[in-house]
Design an enzyme around this catalytic site. Sequence first.
Site, PDB file in Angstrom:
ATOM      1  N   ASP A  92       6.020  36.606  42.703  1.00 25.45           N
ATOM      2  CA  ASP A  92       6.211  37.234  44.011  1.00 25.45           C
ATOM      3  C   ASP A  92       7.150  36.691  44.845  1.00 25.45           C
ATOM      4  OD1 ASP A  92       5.722  39.311  45.637  1.00 25.45           O
ATOM      5  OD2 ASP A  92       3.619  38.777  46.250  1.00 25.45           O
ATOM      6  N   ASP A  93       7.640  37.322  45.722  1.00 27.43           N
ATOM      7  CA  ASP A  93       8.894  36.910  46.594  1.00 27.43           C
ATOM      8  C   ASP A  93       8.056  35.806  47.499  1.00 27.43           C
ATOM      9  OD1 ASP A  93       7.337  38.958  48.063  1.00 27.43           O
ATOM     10  OD2 ASP A  93       9.241  39.592  48.979  1.00 27.43           O
ATOM     11  N   ASP A  96       2.126  34.937  52.220  1.00 26.46           N
ATOM     12  CA  ASP A  96       1.857  34.881  53.428  1.00 26.46           C
ATOM     13  C   ASP A  96       0.394  34.373  53.817  1.00 26.46           C
ATOM     14  OD1 ASP A  96       1.912  35.275  56.168  1.00 26.46           O
ATOM     15  OD2 ASP A  96       3.294  37.059  56.267  1.00 26.46           O
TER      16      ASP A  96
END
Length: 159
Positions: A92-93, A96
Amino acid sequence: MSTHRYHQHFTVSWDQLHRDVRELCHRLIERDFKGIVAITRGGLIPAALIARELNVRLIDTVCIKSYDHMGQGGLEVMKGVDHDGDGWLLVDDLVDTGKTARKVREMLPRAHFVTVYAKPEGRPLVDQYLTEVAQDCWIQFPWDMGIAYVEPLVDQVKR
């Protein structure tokens, strides 16, 4: 969650993203993976770059929707996979709050989970990441930006 939780902004250019992903790949190069699972949409581009750098040809996706621009809402799994992740690289980028990461960890508990960027709340859920950013920082990824004309300062002041 509202946009009020973001007090900082971090803009990532295409060049910076590519450099960061290549650096992450240096840390993964000694491992062999059956394939890559990209978490869409944010993980698609890093996964493609990683696939190229590690010469991995088998790529799948887990499709989860949790954000609507800067607001994080409910989690919707739109597409899963039919394995537990053993031998796979999960990409994933960004991790969070960890909401998406927890769900994907349930689906693929044996995958090696990497992100390019990690915030403190989600960081414990990934196996590796490259750059930590503050929890209150909004990351502006290049695929969400466009090039636009910016008026010279002198013209702005004269108005």
